[in-house]
Design a protein around this motif. Sequence first.
Motif, PDB file in Angstrom:
ATOM      1  N   PRO A  43       0.834  -1.205   0.000  1.00 11.50           N
ATOM      2  CA  PRO A  43       0.000   0.000   0.000  1.00 11.50           C
ATOM      3  C   PRO A  43       0.867   1.253   0.000  1.00 11.50           C
ATOM      4  O   PRO A  43       1.765   1.400   0.809  1.00 11.50           O
ATOM      5  N   SER A  44       0.579   2.139  -0.900  1.00 11.44           N
ATOM      6  CA  SER A  44       1.362   3.365  -0.987  1.00 11.44           C
ATOM      7  C   SER A  44       0.724   4.456  -0.147  1.00 11.44           C
ATOM      8  O   SER A  44      -0.427   4.365   0.282  1.00 11.44           O
ATOM      9  N   ALA A  45       1.490   5.486   0.084  1.00  5.29           N
ATOM     10  CA  ALA A  45       0.989   6.629   0.850  1.00  5.29           C
ATOM     11  C   ALA A  45      -0.163   7.304   0.109  1.00  5.29           C
ATOM     12  O   ALA A  45      -1.095   7.821   0.736  1.00  5.29           O
ATOM     13  N   ASN A  46      -0.128   7.275  -1.220  1.00  6.68           N
ATOM     14  CA  ASN A  46      -1.186   7.868  -2.024  1.00  6.68           C
ATOM     15  C   ASN A  46      -2.541   7.210  -1.733  1.00  6.68           C
ATOM     16  O   ASN A  46      -3.566   7.891  -1.617  1.00  6.68           O
ATOM     17  N   THR A  47      -2.548   5.903  -1.583  1.00 11.03           N
ATOM     18  CA  THR A  47      -3.783   5.174  -1.301  1.00 11.03           C
ATOM     19  C   THR A  47      -4.314   5.519   0.085  1.00 11.03           C
ATOM     20  O   THR A  47      -5.511   5.756   0.260  1.00 11.03           O
ATOM     21  N   ILE A  48      -3.430   5.563   1.063  1.00 10.05           N
ATOM     22  CA  ILE A  48      -3.845   5.848   2.436  1.00 10.05           C
ATOM     23  C   ILE A  48      -4.346   7.276   2.564  1.00 10.05           C
ATOM     24  O   ILE A  48      -5.363   7.530   3.213  1.00 10.05           O
ATOM     25  N   VAL A  49      -3.660   8.226   1.919  1.00 11.75           N
ATOM     26  CA  VAL A  49      -4.107   9.626   1.963  1.00 11.75           C
ATOM     27  C   VAL A  49      -5.466   9.769   1.280  1.00 11.75           C
ATOM     28  O   VAL A  49      -6.345  10.494   1.768  1.00 11.75           O
ATOM     29  N   SER A  50      -5.665   9.080   0.176  1.00 11.59           N
ATOM     30  CA  SER A  50      -6.956   9.126  -0.516  1.00 11.59           C
ATOM     31  C   SER A  50      -8.077   8.594   0.378  1.00 11.59           C
ATOM     32  O   SER A  50      -9.163   9.182   0.442  1.00 11.59           O
ATOM     33  N   LEU A  51      -7.820   7.496   1.059  1.00 16.81           N
ATOM     34  CA  LEU A  51      -8.816   6.925   1.961  1.00 16.81           C
ATOM     35  C   LEU A  51      -9.158   7.890   3.091  1.00 16.81           C
ATOM     36  O   LEU A  51     -10.332   8.152   3.370  1.00 16.81           O
ATOM     37  N   VAL A  52      -8.148   8.458   3.716  1.00 14.88           N
ATOM     38  CA  VAL A  52      -8.374   9.365   4.850  1.00 14.88           C
ATOM     39  C   VAL A  52      -9.105  10.630   4.401  1.00 14.88           C
ATOM     40  O   VAL A  52     -10.060  11.075   5.057  1.00 14.88           O
ATOM     41  N   LEU A  53      -8.699  11.213   3.288  1.00 13.91           N
ATOM     42  CA  LEU A  53      -9.351  12.446   2.827  1.00 13.91           C
ATOM     43  C   LEU A  53     -10.783  12.206   2.371  1.00 13.91           C
ATOM     44  O   LEU A  53     -11.658  13.057   2.596  1.00 13.91           O
ATOM     45  N   ASN A  54     -11.055  11.072   1.736  1.00 18.96           N
ATOM     46  CA  ASN A  54     -12.425  10.767   1.343  1.00 18.96           C
ATOM     47  C   ASN A  54     -13.315  10.572   2.568  1.00 18.96           C
ATOM     48  O   ASN A  54     -14.455  11.045   2.592  1.00 18.96           O
TER      49      ASN A  54
END
Length: 120
Positions: A43-54
């Motif tokens: 899992p990349s940071a991009n995926t985790i940031v997308s999840l948190v911001l959504n």
Amino acid sequence: MSQEDPSGYPYQPYGAPYGEQPPPQHGYGYGYGYPPPRRDDGPSANTIVSLVLNLFALVSCCNILGLPGAILAGLALGKARTEPRTARTMVIWSWIMFGLGFVLSAGIILALGLSGNLDD
């Protein structure tokens, strides 16, 4: 007359001074220690940031498109190691959902403000 051990170390007689034995010659180019760890496509940071911001947009701004964006980001986290291309596509669509929801929410607030419905 040199006797070789099957592991590649030359035979060193008992009592030989330390340091007279040459280091073994290996085919790979690493020195001492372990080789660097393999980079996995987890899992990349991009995926985790997308999840948190959504999720944050869904809770704080009532961004209705945050829910499908968060679902796509969560699914991408699960598929990151097994299907990296599919996970990358899901993350892109998650960011698109986040952006569309943000633009839609800003447009609704702007339209309500200009029409005078927020003047109370």
